[in-house]
Motif scaffolding. Structure first.
Motif, PDB file in Angstrom:
ATOM      1  N   ARG A   1       0.862  -1.183   0.000  1.00 45.43           N
ATOM      2  CA  ARG A   1       0.000   0.000   0.000  1.00 45.43           C
ATOM      3  C   ARG A   1       0.899   1.233   0.000  1.00 45.43           C
ATOM      4  N   PRO A   2       1.217   1.744  -1.180  1.00 45.78           N
ATOM      5  CA  PRO A   2       2.204   2.822  -1.291  1.00 45.78           C
ATOM      6  C   PRO A   2       1.615   4.201  -0.995  1.00 45.78           C
ATOM      7  N   THR A   3       2.496   5.142  -0.705  1.00 44.43           N
ATOM      8  CA  THR A   3       2.112   6.548  -0.715  1.00 44.43           C
ATOM      9  C   THR A   3       1.879   6.962  -2.164  1.00 44.43           C
ATOM     10  N   VAL A   4       0.761   7.629  -2.418  1.00 47.38           N
ATOM     11  CA  VAL A   4       0.391   7.998  -3.786  1.00 47.38           C
ATOM     12  C   VAL A   4       0.150   9.503  -3.855  1.00 47.38           C
ATOM     13  N   ARG A   5       0.759  10.138  -4.842  1.00 48.96           N
ATOM     14  CA  ARG A   5       0.515  11.554  -5.117  1.00 48.96           C
ATOM     15  C   ARG A   5      -0.554  11.650  -6.201  1.00 48.96           C
ATOM     16  N   VAL A   6      -1.596  12.405  -5.915  1.00 49.35           N
ATOM     17  CA  VAL A   6      -2.734  12.542  -6.820  1.00 49.35           C
ATOM     18  C   VAL A   6      -2.752  13.965  -7.362  1.00 49.35           C
ATOM     19  N   ASP A   7      -2.525  14.125  -8.665  1.00 50.44           N
ATOM     20  CA  ASP A   7      -2.531  15.444  -9.290  1.00 50.44           C
ATOM     21  C   ASP A   7      -3.796  15.619 -10.119  1.00 50.44           C
ATOM     22  N   ARG A   8      -4.537  16.685  -9.803  1.00 47.77           N
ATOM     23  CA  ARG A   8      -5.786  16.992 -10.500  1.00 47.77           C
ATOM     24  C   ARG A   8      -5.732  18.433 -10.998  1.00 47.77           C
ATOM     25  N   PRO A   9      -4.975  18.709 -12.038  1.00 47.63           N
ATOM     26  CA  PRO A   9      -4.844  20.095 -12.510  1.00 47.63           C
ATOM     27  C   PRO A   9      -6.156  20.638 -13.073  1.00 47.63           C
ATOM     28  N   ASP A  10      -6.485  21.856 -12.699  1.00 45.63           N
ATOM     29  CA  ASP A  10      -7.663  22.529 -13.250  1.00 45.63           C
ATOM     30  C   ASP A  10      -7.234  23.230 -14.532  1.00 45.63           C
ATOM     31  N   ASP A  11      -7.131  22.451 -15.607  1.00 43.01           N
ATOM     32  CA  ASP A  11      -6.526  22.946 -16.841  1.00 43.01           C
ATOM     33  C   ASP A  11      -7.328  22.448 -18.038  1.00 43.01           C
TER      34      ASP A  11
ATOM     35  N   ALA B   1      -6.739  22.645 -21.025  1.00 41.29           N
ATOM     36  CA  ALA B   1      -5.882  22.119 -22.088  1.00 41.29           C
ATOM     37  C   ALA B   1      -5.646  20.616 -21.951  1.00 41.29           C
ATOM     38  N   LEU B   2      -5.932  20.051 -20.774  1.00 42.39           N
ATOM     39  CA  LEU B   2      -5.626  18.648 -20.520  1.00 42.39           C
ATOM     40  C   LEU B   2      -6.857  17.751 -20.492  1.00 42.39           C
ATOM     41  N   ARG B   3      -8.000  18.267 -20.897  1.00 34.59           N
ATOM     42  CA  ARG B   3      -9.215  17.460 -20.939  1.00 34.59           C
ATOM     43  C   ARG B   3     -10.023  17.842 -22.177  1.00 34.59           C
ATOM     44  N   PRO B   4     -10.813  16.907 -22.694  1.00 35.38           N
ATOM     45  CA  PRO B   4     -11.542  17.196 -23.931  1.00 35.38           C
ATOM     46  C   PRO B   4     -12.634  18.238 -23.754  1.00 35.38           C
ATOM     47  N   ASP B   5     -13.245  18.302 -22.565  1.00 35.80           N
ATOM     48  CA  ASP B   5     -14.301  19.277 -22.300  1.00 35.80           C
ATOM     49  C   ASP B   5     -14.539  19.331 -20.794  1.00 35.80           C
ATOM     50  N   GLU B   6     -15.488  20.156 -20.382  1.00 34.33           N
ATOM     51  CA  GLU B   6     -15.756  20.354 -18.958  1.00 34.33           C
ATOM     52  C   GLU B   6     -16.440  19.155 -18.306  1.00 34.33           C
ATOM     53  N   LYS B   7     -16.868  18.196 -19.108  1.00 33.51           N
ATOM     54  CA  LYS B   7     -17.524  17.016 -18.565  1.00 33.51           C
ATOM     55  C   LYS B   7     -16.555  15.871 -18.300  1.00 33.51           C
ATOM     56  N   HIS B   8     -15.257  16.156 -18.391  1.00 30.63           N
ATOM     57  CA  HIS B   8     -14.232  15.131 -18.155  1.00 30.63           C
ATOM     58  C   HIS B   8     -13.089  15.728 -17.347  1.00 30.63           C
ATOM     59  N   GLU B   9     -12.235  14.847 -16.831  1.00 30.39           N
ATOM     60  CA  GLU B   9     -11.101  15.278 -16.011  1.00 30.39           C
ATOM     61  C   GLU B   9      -9.921  14.356 -16.251  1.00 30.39           C
ATOM     62  N   SER B  10      -8.732  14.934 -16.264  1.00 27.48           N
ATOM     63  CA  SER B  10      -7.512  14.121 -16.334  1.00 27.48           C
ATOM     64  C   SER B  10      -6.828  14.135 -14.970  1.00 27.48           C
ATOM     65  N   VAL B  11      -6.457  12.961 -14.494  1.00 22.87           N
ATOM     66  CA  VAL B  11      -5.832  12.806 -13.179  1.00 22.87           C
ATOM     67  C   VAL B  11      -4.581  11.963 -13.336  1.00 22.87           C
ATOM     68  N   VAL B  12      -3.529  12.327 -12.606  1.00 20.36           N
ATOM     69  CA  VAL B  12      -2.273  11.584 -12.641  1.00 20.36           C
ATOM     70  C   VAL B  12      -1.939  11.088 -11.239  1.00 20.36           C
ATOM     71  N   LEU B  13      -1.701   9.790 -11.117  1.00 19.20           N
ATOM     72  CA  LEU B  13      -1.244   9.190  -9.865  1.00 19.20           C
ATOM     73  C   LEU B  13       0.231   8.835 -10.008  1.00 19.20           C
ATOM     74  N   THR B  14       1.002   9.106  -8.963  1.00 19.45           N
ATOM     75  CA  THR B  14       2.436   8.817  -8.998  1.00 19.45           C
ATOM     76  C   THR B  14       2.861   8.144  -7.698  1.00 19.45           C
ATOM     77  N   ALA B  15       3.694   7.120  -7.818  1.00 16.09           N
ATOM     78  CA  ALA B  15       4.252   6.449  -6.644  1.00 16.09           C
ATOM     79  C   ALA B  15       5.717   6.134  -6.898  1.00 16.09           C
ATOM     80  N   THR B  16       6.510   6.223  -5.856  1.00 16.59           N
ATOM     81  CA  THR B  16       7.925   5.856  -5.933  1.00 16.59           C
ATOM     82  C   THR B  16       8.047   4.344  -5.753  1.00 16.59           C
TER      83      THR B  16
END
Length: 497
Positions: A351-361, A363-378
């Motif tokens: 069960r790793p430590t996870v960084r969750v990035d949810r940029p309000d951008d 440019a990174l999503r097709p429209d306002e009805k979707h969201e792009s999220v990035v999870l990162t773990a070492t």
């Protein structure tokens, strides 16, 4: 120049302005090193760094290499809060950006009386370590007598009585246990080390500068993703007439009269040069047949594969991002011992430590009805764990998503598709052994330092995260400035003033 990573491009732009003709040979088909973007179906994801600290480093590059400042080339947005933390016991706290008083107040309210004060006192001591190490570790070429840096601990640890003896914390984990005295504060501290691939149990106490940098100088996002910073640096290089040759793998460094005289490419072509700048001291050894680029008194280049790497999970989500969503949330592992097992061979945290990035951008999503999220773990690099084994990447990604749901409820139900990127991808993109990620240089331990930018072979230099001053976007920019200064001014160069 070998490689088109961020440090190499920073050096290339500065050298071109100083009158040098610069050609960059890059084995991949694009620039930026680990600063990449994955795109699909109108979604975009940063697969390298997601946030920027110390933007002054890149502002300086743009000032020194042309009329257009950094802000004319990219849009910088200060992230507030800088991060939200969800601890193992369910406690959560949002830390204001670049406000020591705000962070102290937030921790005091969330974790109880005394917690904020202890963290605030820690930041005061961390600032002292920063003031003592900033120039020799970041702004100056590595000292010839670098052992002085390794022998002296700059962090002023508080005396701690233990088993009838008075001791001072020597490692970051001891700072957390003895000075912060709260497992949640200790987890907060150690998360900064983990994010850089540094083991808190062995990292010197001077690693306290890592959280200090964020708290003191703020956290920034580049509109369109951090990849936009790489694009801006690349375009600045082009404006300064730097030439790039992509798909060109360097297989050897040529020598003439005892000094570097050019490079040999995989297709047999030869490019002569007065100076060669390489990336990765460990890999450089294989490019200079019969010669040792580093002397006995230099910091020893260590195998890159001994360092951890990262797993990045790109999530394309249905449903709009909530207006009050935080850009970055760190979901802490429930068991520190399990987490730190990643620094041993052949095992990933359950069960790793996870960084969750949810940029309000937009440019990174097709429209306002979707969201792009990035999870990162070492994670362990590919040299210590078989990420190419059937099911290995997806099984670990499942555990990351499960952890991230503590910050974003319903994450799995909202997922349209995902892309899992492991150290295998990092190795393909950067050439680093096993897809490892370089940590920044730290004082008071030889193993926490990186080799000098100057080699034992005249005319041969190294730049980037695997050489002084180490990994991370700010450090890459500083590395480029140091190498350019050493080439233009010679060995008497003593760094920026």
């Amino acid at each position: 120049m070998i490689g088109a990573g961020m440090g190499a491009m920073a050096a290339a732009a500065r050298l071109a302005v100083a009158g040098h003709r610069v050609t960059v040979y890059e084995r991949a088909q694009t620039y930026g090193g680990a600063v990449r973007r994955f795109e699909r179906d109108g979604f975009g994801f940063d697969t390298g760094p997601g946030l920027l600290t110390l933007p002054a480093v890149w502002r300086d590059l743009f000032i020194k290499t042309g009329k257009g400042p950094l802000e004319a080339c990219v849009e910088l947005v200060q992230v507030d809060p800088s991060s939200r933390h969800v601890f193992a016991d369910g406690t959560g706290v949002a830390l204001p950006n670049a406000s020591r008083a705000g962070v102290v107040a937030a921790l005091e309210e969330a974790l109880g009386a005394g917690a904020g004060g202890r963290w605030g006192d820690f930041l005061v001591r961390a600032r002292e370590a920063w003031d003592r190490t900033r120039r020799p570790l970041l702004e100056e070429p590595l000292w010839t007598d670098w052992s002085v840096l390794a022998d002296r601990e700059p962090y002023p640890a508080v005396p701690h009585k233990r088993l009838l003896r008075t001791r001072r914390a020597a490692t970051l984990a001891e700072v957390g246990a003895w000075e912060l005295r709260d497992p949640r504060l200790a987890a907060l501290l150690e998360s900064y080390a983990l994010a850089h691939g540094v083991d808190p149990a062995t990292a010197p106490a001077s690693a306290a500068v890592l959280p200090y940098m964020e708290h003191a100088f703020g956290t920034w996002y580049v509109r369109g993703g951090i990849r936009e910073l790489a694009r801006a640096v690349y375009e600045r290089c082009l404006a300064r007439k730097v030439e790039f040759v992509f798909g060109a793998e360097v297989t050897g460094v040529l020598e003439k009269d005892g000094r570097a005289a050019g490079v040999e490419l995989a297709d047999g072509a030869v490019a002569e040069a007065d100076t060669v700048v390489g990336a990765g001291p460990w890999r450089l050894r294989g490019l200079v047949p019969g010669r040792e680029p580093y002397g006995a008194k230099d910091v020893e280049p260590r195998a890159e594969g001994l360092r951890p790497g990262r797993v990045v999970v790109c999530l394309a989500l249905r449903g709009a991002r909530e207006p009050d969503a935080v850009h970055r949330t760190v979901v802490h592992a429930p068991a520190a011992a399990d987490e730190l097992s990643l620094f041993g061979p052949g095992r990933t945290p359950e069960r790793p430590t996870v960084r969750v990035d949810r940029p309000d951008d937009p440019a990174l999503r097709p429209d306002e009805k979707h969201e792009s999220v990035v999870l990162t773990a070492t994670v362990p690099s590919g040299a210590g764990y078989d990420w190419a084994a059937p099911g290995a990447a997806d099984a670990f990604a499942d555990r990351m998503v499960a952890a991230a749901e503590r910050a974003v409820p319903g994450l799995r139900e909202r997922t349209l598709w995902r892309e899992v990127r492991t150290p295998v991808h990092t190795e393909q993109e950067t050439g680093a052994e096993g897809g490892a990620v370089p940590p920044p240089s730290l004082a008071s331990a030889e193993e926490a330092l990186h080799p000098s930018n100057v080699t034992a072979i005249p005319g041969l230099f190294t730049v980037g995260g695997w050489s002084h001053p180490g990994g991370g976007l700010p450090h890459a920019g500083m590395s480029g400035a140091l190498v350019a200064g050493l080439i233009v001014e010679g060995p008497e160069f003593r760094g920026s003033q």
